[in-house]
Design a protein around this motif. Sequence first.
Motif, PDB file in Angstrom:
ATOM      1  N   THR A   1       0.818  -1.214   0.000  1.00  0.00           N
ATOM      2  CA  THR A   1       0.000   0.000   0.000  1.00  0.00           C
ATOM      3  C   THR A   1       0.853   1.267   0.000  1.00  0.00           C
ATOM      4  N   LEU A   2       2.166   1.103   0.015  1.00  0.00           N
ATOM      5  CA  LEU A   2       3.022   2.298  -0.075  1.00  0.00           C
ATOM      6  C   LEU A   2       2.925   2.830  -1.507  1.00  0.00           C
TER       7      LEU A   2
ATOM      8  N   PHE B   1       2.318   8.169   0.702  1.00  0.00           N
ATOM      9  CA  PHE B   1       1.049   7.618   1.197  1.00  0.00           C
ATOM     10  C   PHE B   1       1.240   6.151   1.583  1.00  0.00           C
TER      11      PHE B   1
ATOM     12  N   VAL C   1      -1.177   2.842   3.818  1.00  0.00           N
ATOM     13  CA  VAL C   1      -2.338   2.462   4.633  1.00  0.00           C
ATOM     14  C   VAL C   1      -1.867   1.990   6.007  1.00  0.00           C
TER      15      VAL C   1
ATOM     16  N   ARG D   1      -3.289   0.457  10.000  1.00  0.00           N
ATOM     17  CA  ARG D   1      -4.398  -0.066  10.781  1.00  0.00           C
ATOM     18  C   ARG D   1      -4.683   0.891  11.940  1.00  0.00           C
TER      19      ARG D   1
ATOM     20  N   TYR E   1      -8.957   0.992   8.933  1.00  0.00           N
ATOM     21  CA  TYR E   1      -7.717   1.475   8.325  1.00  0.00           C
ATOM     22  C   TYR E   1      -7.832   2.962   7.992  1.00  0.00           C
TER      23      TYR E   1
ATOM     24  N   MET F   1      -5.471   6.187   5.751  1.00  0.00           N
ATOM     25  CA  MET F   1      -4.358   6.403   4.838  1.00  0.00           C
ATOM     26  C   MET F   1      -3.540   7.597   5.303  1.00  0.00           C
TER      27      MET F   1
ATOM     28  N   VAL G   1     -10.109   4.746   5.339  1.00  0.00           N
ATOM     29  CA  VAL G   1     -10.350   3.716   4.320  1.00  0.00           C
ATOM     30  C   VAL G   1     -11.770   3.221   4.534  1.00  0.00           C
TER      31      VAL G   1
END
Lengths: 400, 401
Positions: B231-232, B238, B240, B242, B247, B249, B320
């Motif tokens: 997710t990078l 940016f 994601v 937890r 979640y 961002m 998210v």
Amino acid sequence: MAPMPLEGIRVLDFTWVVAGPVATRILADQGAEVIKLERKPGPPGSRQTGLQGDLHRNKRSIAVNMSHPRGVDIARRLAVKSDLVIDNFSARVMRSWGMDYASLSQINPAIVCVSMSGLGHTGPRSNYVSYGPTLQALGGFTMLMAEATGEPAGYGYSYADMSGGYTGALASLMALWARKRTGQGQFVDLSQFEAVVSVIGPALLDIAANKRDQTPPGWASQEGPAAPHGVYRCRPRDDGDDDRWIALSVRTQAEWDRLVAALGAPGWTADTKFRTLYLRMRNRAELDAHLATWAAGQHAEAAMELLQRAGVAAGLVANGADICARDPHLRDRNFWGTVTLADGRTTHVTGIPMKLSATPGAIRTPSPEIGASNDYVLGELLGMDRAERDELVAAGALWP
Amino acid sequence: MDAEGALAGLKVLDLTTARGQFSGRLLADMGADVIKIEPPGGDHARRIGPFLDDRPHPDRSLFFWFYNLNKRSLTLDLRNPRGREIMLALARGADLVIESFAPGEIAALGIGWKELRAANPALILLSIAPFGQAGPYRDFAADDTILTAMAGMLYVNGSPDRPPVRPLGLQAYHSSAYYAAIATMCALFARDRDGRGQWIDLSMQEATVSAVEHVAGSYFGEGRVEPRRGTLHWSRYFRVARCRDGYVMHCSLGDWTSLVEWVAGDGKAQDLVNPEWEDVLYRAVHAEHLFDVLDDWVKDYARDELLDRAQTLRLPYASVRRPEALFDDEQLAARGYFVAVEHPELGRTIRYPGAPYLFNGTPWRVRRRPPLVGEHSEEILRADLGLDPAEIATLAAEGAI
């Protein structure tokens, strides 16, 4: 050379980051005169190569200080001579300069203004600060792009910037087209957020009509059932790259029969549990295991050729080097553009994915340095002499 | 002003299948008269789910509905000689023909560029094909999945140590459809000058390559093959994380001082208070460490709480969210994004995702729900071609319509 489709259309371009420049790149590639109005210094990094080289080719650039009243005056004089003014700021920015549609339509009633803000100019969240990736998170995209475990897995790129950019280009052209009939300009308030959620349109209707909560589709096909449907790891390349995969997508019985034939009809393919699409879907884990074993002995490129010659939808999972340097089809179609940089070197840029037979677009000039077109735009278009421009530089309204 | 829609007066014959159908909707939405020409029994896209109430039927496909709003439907057998004649007669009065058959197929049917141009020299033909109309892969088979693979989009999705993950939604089809609609607009502008139509060759692979912002740029600019990064985001601004109830961002663009003050106030800033982090490029280079520190900070926040506070400080954070949340989203509601579309024959009204833009002069609007199979056949043959009921009955008996 044949004229390009958008010749004669002048665009005053306030866009920045990615989505806005994608929109104006499309217009510039087809012959519109796109004048970027920018400030100095710009963001660090090269403007000539990489993504920046892709985004700004075919455009002009002037360096104008919009914090200075005489900078704003230059922008307004240009708006009078333009067909389209486009930005991707939030609502207040253009208004604060007097560059919004309500102001500009008084000095140029035929002007089309397109504002491509993140969430639109109206509504309680119109002032949100956003980028492509954050819009994808708000839009449900990031949640649905997950590993089988449910852990978010993507994106590593911003499709939101593309859907926003494409919508911006299309909306601009439609508003300019309407102007031919009505003689009137108009204001287009585009929400990049709304543009990106449309990519999951059928899922949204599933929520609206069937009240079904969406789950990450993973490798389930999103256009009707398919099995096999997935990626299978292949033999390493001879240069040692072992991240090689082939993607397969098989739907109809005829496609399955062709796959079986192309594989040489090994014994497992005759197993009754793979006889119909329904059974292949139900037993897909086992089916995938067989195909993974087969793929492990194949080079991805050769496997693609073999299967495609047999009429099976199979594709190399291409990486950057595959598409940019090795794909024979893109090369044969002359897809990549070439530009000559200021220092005489040449570089490739992403090409134009639409070929108009009579009036094709063209990649003509590399991405300009900021302010590179001051002479043309201020001198030729606005008729300012050297002394006046020097004085504006001294006053801080222009950067040389 | 003009409430007809920006493209009022344009007539489009839409022969596309699933892979091209969104382009016609983009034009129909803005007032073009888009006639979907389907084979008897209906377009294959009508057999693709999801279906209304999960009951498969050609007139209940939500997949078809989304892509065919605002179009009319004419069933026509293009393999029947009378069907071909009707197609050419309609082309005489049309501005655009859009098709997404395999390359060479319309020529084999006798409705290729040669015949269409002869019928109407001002006509614009748009051909959408997976690999375009020429080149060594011209006849390769592909759906959206294969296109994302061969365009370099699939490879960069997912984690570096795991198989690529299929992109969400039909991104190859959508990218191609946007370019297709844009290309037709460009051809219309060109035609306005010289009165001549032309043939547009749109390669879906090329459109999809163009839709992956960083892969080609990194390769040509820095000689780098872009990897999967989880997710990078490739820009390294940016990722994601937890949090307590889901979640969020992270975004390391925006006002750094405000962010660090907030994190430090929670006692979680660690080394982020050091001055080198004020440099945005430093933050990108050291993104892994930066986001690890911030992951530890956000883990006790609820996602909406974090979003609201971040946005108050003008930090471009996001939560998210589930897609279901869009239907309760105040912003979308205030802009009228979802529109109620009536399906009277089903006794249902369904909220459709609407237009991503508000045109103040020539607004978007729903003029008709997606068509039933062949719903407008008679009306089109009568009004557009001037056929009388007896002729129409004969055509139906011959199986042409």
